[in-house]
Design a protein around this motif. Sequence first.
Motif, PDB file in Angstrom:
ATOM      1  N   THR A 104      10.673   3.625  -2.905  1.00 48.22           N
ATOM      2  CA  THR A 104      11.901   4.195  -2.341  1.00 48.22           C
ATOM      3  C   THR A 104      12.135   5.561  -2.965  1.00 48.22           C
ATOM      4  OG1 THR A 104      12.824   1.963  -2.098  1.00 48.22           O
ATOM      5  CG2 THR A 104      14.357   3.815  -1.928  1.00 48.22           C
ATOM      6  N   GLY A 105      11.996   6.589  -2.140  1.00 45.30           N
ATOM      7  CA  GLY A 105      12.183   7.929  -2.676  1.00 45.30           C
ATOM      8  C   GLY A 105      11.139   8.242  -3.728  1.00 45.30           C
ATOM      9  N   ALA A 106      11.605   8.465  -4.972  1.00 43.93           N
ATOM     10  CA  ALA A 106      10.699   8.806  -6.056  1.00 43.93           C
ATOM     11  C   ALA A 106      10.496   7.651  -7.026  1.00 43.93           C
ATOM     12  CB  ALA A 106      11.235  10.027  -6.804  1.00 43.93           C
ATOM     13  N   THR A 107      10.990   6.432  -6.674  1.00 41.69           N
ATOM     14  CA  THR A 107      10.907   5.294  -7.586  1.00 41.69           C
ATOM     15  C   THR A 107      10.070   4.179  -6.971  1.00 41.69           C
ATOM     16  OG1 THR A 107      12.905   4.211  -6.726  1.00 41.69           O
ATOM     17  CG2 THR A 107      13.195   5.850  -8.489  1.00 41.69           C
ATOM     18  N   VAL A 108       9.637   3.250  -7.836  1.00 42.55           N
ATOM     19  CA  VAL A 108       8.851   2.089  -7.412  1.00 42.55           C
ATOM     20  C   VAL A 108       9.527   0.833  -7.945  1.00 42.55           C
ATOM     21  CG1 VAL A 108       6.645   0.882  -7.611  1.00 42.55           C
ATOM     22  CG2 VAL A 108       6.686   3.373  -7.347  1.00 42.55           C
ATOM     23  N   GLU A 109       9.804  -0.107  -7.051  1.00 39.34           N
ATOM     24  CA  GLU A 109      10.406  -1.378  -7.449  1.00 39.34           C
ATOM     25  C   GLU A 109       9.352  -2.481  -7.396  1.00 39.34           C
ATOM     26  OE1 GLU A 109      14.025  -4.495  -6.224  1.00 39.34           O
ATOM     27  OE2 GLU A 109      13.579  -2.738  -4.973  1.00 39.34           O
ATOM     28  N   ILE A 110       9.314  -3.328  -8.419  1.00 41.62           N
ATOM     29  CA  ILE A 110       8.374  -4.441  -8.491  1.00 41.62           C
ATOM     30  C   ILE A 110       9.029  -5.671  -7.876  1.00 41.62           C
ATOM     31  CG2 ILE A 110       6.844  -5.767  -9.973  1.00 41.62           C
ATOM     32  CD1 ILE A 110       6.398  -2.719 -10.021  1.00 41.62           C
ATOM     33  N   VAL A 111       8.333  -6.340  -6.959  1.00 41.08           N
ATOM     34  CA  VAL A 111       8.875  -7.542  -6.313  1.00 41.08           C
ATOM     35  C   VAL A 111       7.833  -8.656  -6.384  1.00 41.08           C
ATOM     36  CG1 VAL A 111      10.424  -6.282  -4.768  1.00 41.08           C
ATOM     37  CG2 VAL A 111       8.072  -6.767  -4.048  1.00 41.08           C
ATOM     38  N   PHE A 112       8.331  -9.906  -6.512  1.00 43.48           N
ATOM     39  CA  PHE A 112       7.474 -11.089  -6.507  1.00 43.48           C
ATOM     40  C   PHE A 112       7.656 -11.837  -5.193  1.00 43.48           C
ATOM     41  CE2 PHE A 112       6.916 -11.871 -11.374  1.00 43.48           C
ATOM     42  CZ  PHE A 112       6.256 -10.659 -11.465  1.00 43.48           C
ATOM     43  N   SER A 160      10.614   4.621 -12.810  1.00 37.09           N
ATOM     44  CA  SER A 160      10.772   6.010 -12.376  1.00 37.09           C
ATOM     45  C   SER A 160      10.342   6.939 -13.491  1.00 37.09           C
ATOM     46  CB  SER A 160      12.232   6.302 -11.991  1.00 37.09           C
ATOM     47  OG  SER A 160      13.083   6.143 -13.117  1.00 37.09           O
ATOM     48  N   VAL A 161      10.075   8.186 -13.129  1.00 34.35           N
ATOM     49  CA  VAL A 161       9.812   9.267 -14.076  1.00 34.35           C
ATOM     50  C   VAL A 161      10.744  10.412 -13.674  1.00 34.35           C
ATOM     51  CG1 VAL A 161       8.139  10.897 -14.996  1.00 34.35           C
ATOM     52  CG2 VAL A 161       7.402   8.584 -14.397  1.00 34.35           C
ATOM     53  N   PRO A 162      11.780  10.665 -14.470  1.00 33.41           N
ATOM     54  CA  PRO A 162      12.761  11.691 -14.088  1.00 33.41           C
ATOM     55  C   PRO A 162      12.105  13.017 -13.725  1.00 33.41           C
ATOM     56  CG  PRO A 162      13.516  10.486 -16.015  1.00 33.41           C
ATOM     57  CD  PRO A 162      12.118  10.024 -15.756  1.00 33.41           C
ATOM     58  N   GLY A 163      12.512  13.553 -12.574  1.00 34.90           N
ATOM     59  CA  GLY A 163      11.996  14.828 -12.116  1.00 34.90           C
ATOM     60  C   GLY A 163      10.642  14.765 -11.458  1.00 34.90           C
ATOM     61  N   ARG A 164      10.078  13.568 -11.302  1.00 37.12           N
ATOM     62  CA  ARG A 164       8.751  13.416 -10.697  1.00 37.12           C
ATOM     63  C   ARG A 164       8.807  12.405  -9.562  1.00 37.12           C
ATOM     64  NH1 ARG A 164       4.927  15.214 -14.323  1.00 37.12           N
ATOM     65  NH2 ARG A 164       3.556  15.282 -12.507  1.00 37.12           N
ATOM     66  N   VAL A 165       7.824  12.475  -8.662  1.00 31.43           N
ATOM     67  CA  VAL A 165       7.723  11.544  -7.534  1.00 31.43           C
ATOM     68  C   VAL A 165       6.694  10.474  -7.879  1.00 31.43           C
ATOM     69  CG1 VAL A 165       7.177  11.282  -5.092  1.00 31.43           C
ATOM     70  CG2 VAL A 165       8.339  13.341  -5.903  1.00 31.43           C
ATOM     71  N   LEU A 166       7.138   9.207  -7.857  1.00 32.00           N
ATOM     72  CA  LEU A 166       6.273   8.092  -8.256  1.00 32.00           C
ATOM     73  C   LEU A 166       5.875   7.278  -7.026  1.00 32.00           C
ATOM     74  CD1 LEU A 166       5.229   7.158 -11.034  1.00 32.00           C
ATOM     75  CD2 LEU A 166       7.061   5.445 -11.048  1.00 32.00           C
ATOM     76  N   ASN A 167       4.639   6.823  -7.014  1.00 32.99           N
ATOM     77  CA  ASN A 167       4.132   5.970  -5.936  1.00 32.99           C
ATOM     78  C   ASN A 167       3.490   4.741  -6.562  1.00 32.99           C
ATOM     79  OD1 ASN A 167       3.394   5.032  -3.418  1.00 32.99           O
ATOM     80  ND2 ASN A 167       2.526   6.999  -2.749  1.00 32.99           N
ATOM     81  N   GLY A 168       3.214   3.718  -5.774  1.00 34.15           N
ATOM     82  CA  GLY A 168       2.636   2.511  -6.338  1.00 34.15           C
ATOM     83  C   GLY A 168       1.921   1.659  -5.317  1.00 34.15           C
ATOM     84  N   TYR A 169       1.141   0.712  -5.839  1.00 32.96           N
ATOM     85  CA  TYR A 169       0.376  -0.200  -4.981  1.00 32.96           C
ATOM     86  C   TYR A 169       0.074  -1.462  -5.784  1.00 32.96           C
ATOM     87  CZ  TYR A 169      -3.338  -2.019  -1.955  1.00 32.96           C
ATOM     88  OH  TYR A 169      -4.108  -2.812  -1.141  1.00 32.96           O
ATOM     89  N   ALA A 170       0.018  -2.603  -5.094  1.00 31.71           N
ATOM     90  CA  ALA A 170      -0.341  -3.876  -5.732  1.00 31.71           C
ATOM     91  C   ALA A 170      -1.559  -4.448  -5.030  1.00 31.71           C
ATOM     92  CB  ALA A 170       0.828  -4.851  -5.678  1.00 31.71           C
ATOM     93  N   GLY A 171      -2.523  -4.876  -5.806  1.00 29.92           N
ATOM     94  CA  GLY A 171      -3.747  -5.432  -5.239  1.00 29.92           C
ATOM     95  C   GLY A 171      -4.120  -6.740  -5.898  1.00 29.92           C
ATOM     96  N   GLY A 172      -5.081  -7.422  -5.297  1.00 29.06           N
ATOM     97  CA  GLY A 172      -5.554  -8.699  -5.834  1.00 29.06           C
ATOM     98  C   GLY A 172      -6.884  -8.549  -6.539  1.00 29.06           C
TER      99      GLY A 172
END
Length: 328
Positions: A94-102, A159-171
């Motif tokens: 979401t935006g520049a942050t990444v949320e971890i979900v189970f 998040s990393v203030p002032g930076r854009v963060l992306n993420g991915y989850a794999g098996g």
Amino acid sequence: MTDASKVGLALAYNCAQVLYPQVPSGVSVTGRQVVLRRGWLLPSDLFAAQNIRNDTDFVTVTMAPRKMPEWAEPLGRPWRVQQKVEPTVGVVVTGATVEIVFSGTATPVGVVAVWLDDMPRGGEPSAAYAVTAQDTPETVAAALAAALTGGVANGAVVSVPGRVLNGYAGGYGQSVRVTRRQAQLYRVSIWTADTTARETLASVLDTALAEQSWITTLDGCEAQLRFQSVEDVDTMQNEALYRRDYFYELVFDTLQVQWASEMLCGIGTLSAGEGLSAPFGVLAPGAANQTVTAALDAMQAVVAAQAAASAYPGLGVDHFGTVVALGS
């Protein structure tokens, strides 16, 4: 990965399932006590309270020293993916942050990677974390934030203030290749002091194994079963001991197994001609993320144990090689 000893144990488990349909804690198909062993007779089998002369029969599985034909492994020893473990953890960007979900109540498993989506300006541009069953979204977020330069964890959000963060989850994926294909001869021996019991045991075992062209090995693969010969060994009649040997050839593969996570992030360069190039992606997580390697090793051990348990449920072996019922 399997070897000749473990294939012999799988054959012993197979015989136990034939003679004890309700596993060894139940009653044998002959109504007599039958001891299954991966290995030869022990001195106690002849002279202890529970022995051949006290209405106890024995079935042993041993390797026979005979020259067997050579089998060639696949040319080039190619790798193939045997099974995959899908992740039960995910990310929401979401935006520049990444949320971890189970995912619901499923046991947490997978590898989560986060990276700076803008061009890195020093520091750690990416991080990865192998999720374990004890983790929560908050602990995963905290571990990822700690591995990033300037990373911040707010609950399950990284998040990393002032930076854009992306993420991915794999098996995970399990790749295997055949390093050796071989044939090994095994001797299935019936030992008893009662010739009638020998005939009954032999008939039940021979009929059941004749129906099987393949048996499951302890690593979840298959071995081809081929009948070779049978013979009576009555040289110990003076000791009231009767034996019958069945010989089976088992053809099986020795496998090299490698676990790896799905590709999470990488780096490269796009080129559109002389002087026109553009980098993309980020560097993969470095040596600081050794938890990923540890998780892969643990995954391999768990899956191997699950394969053995699913093929021969309720069966184990003690330090003498005797097949026993687990938990009895």
